[in-house]
Design an enzyme around this catalytic site. Sequence first.
Site: not given
Ligand code: PAF
Length: 278
Positions: A29, A33, A36, A153, A176
């Site tokens: 989203m 950082h 990612h 998730q 991290v």
């Molecule tokens: O983890 C996230 O940033 C969000 O939940 C995702 C997997 C991109 C879905 O919008």
Amino acid sequence: MQIHETIAGLRAARARAGPGKRLALVPTMGNLHDGHVALMTQARAHADQVIATIFVNRLQFRPGEDFEKYPRSFAADCERLAAAGVEHLFAPDETEMYPQPQTYHIEPPPEQAGILDGEFRPGHFRGVATVVMKLFQIAQPDIALFGKKDYQQLMVICNMVREFNLPIEIVGGETVRAADGLALSSRNGYLSAVERTEAPRLFRVLTKVIDAVRGGARDFPLLEQGAISELQGNGWVPDYVALRKKLDLQLPSAHDSGLVVLAAARLGSTRLIDNLEV
Ligand code: PAF
């Protein structure tokens, strides 16, 4: 790095990659950082081309949550992705992803999505699963990567992929952390300077719990309550601290191994989540 704002644009780029090329997808989203970036690097090692996505998905936010103020830093994100060697960024706007209101949804079962974060954010995992399914259909990756910080998730997505027989390998990236233990998160930027000093306590209380379990402690509710009390005593408002089975996040019995301790707690107006595997 090529930036695609439309589904057609991304699909055309995917077709140009040619057959036999292994494609990795890293959905985000934005407000990227180092966590990612680590996922992008991991993706790079698994695939010929990496597609990152940036889309703040309204469906996974409840009314009153931080959808409107969710940090958006597109230019800086593009620089980080390009520096990480990402070939494609898919960054659609809302009308591209949801040209009309989404009426079909992926509804994960309540025993997976109605517990822990799902109890405190009803509908959250339905929104996540729905947008991830859409991103999978759009990008058709061979592999997709998600951070383990969002442990529940990751579990929901793995189960969705398995039950819908999607030909996509799901890989979890290690959390991290900052030098003081705080798990990196796009929401850490909401913390005041004083809260930022307090925030690593979440990692420390979880570390105490897993150290106790490793040391043979088996009264899980007592360990959870100890962690909750320590957080409350330091100004936090915990939603939960929970020891669960790693595989399905269900309650463990005393002889179970393969555990994870998960927590969500508010510090001021910021809700932080974290977990540690035993
Ligand atoms: O983890 C996230 O940033 C969000 O939940 C995702 C997997 C991109 C879905 O919008």
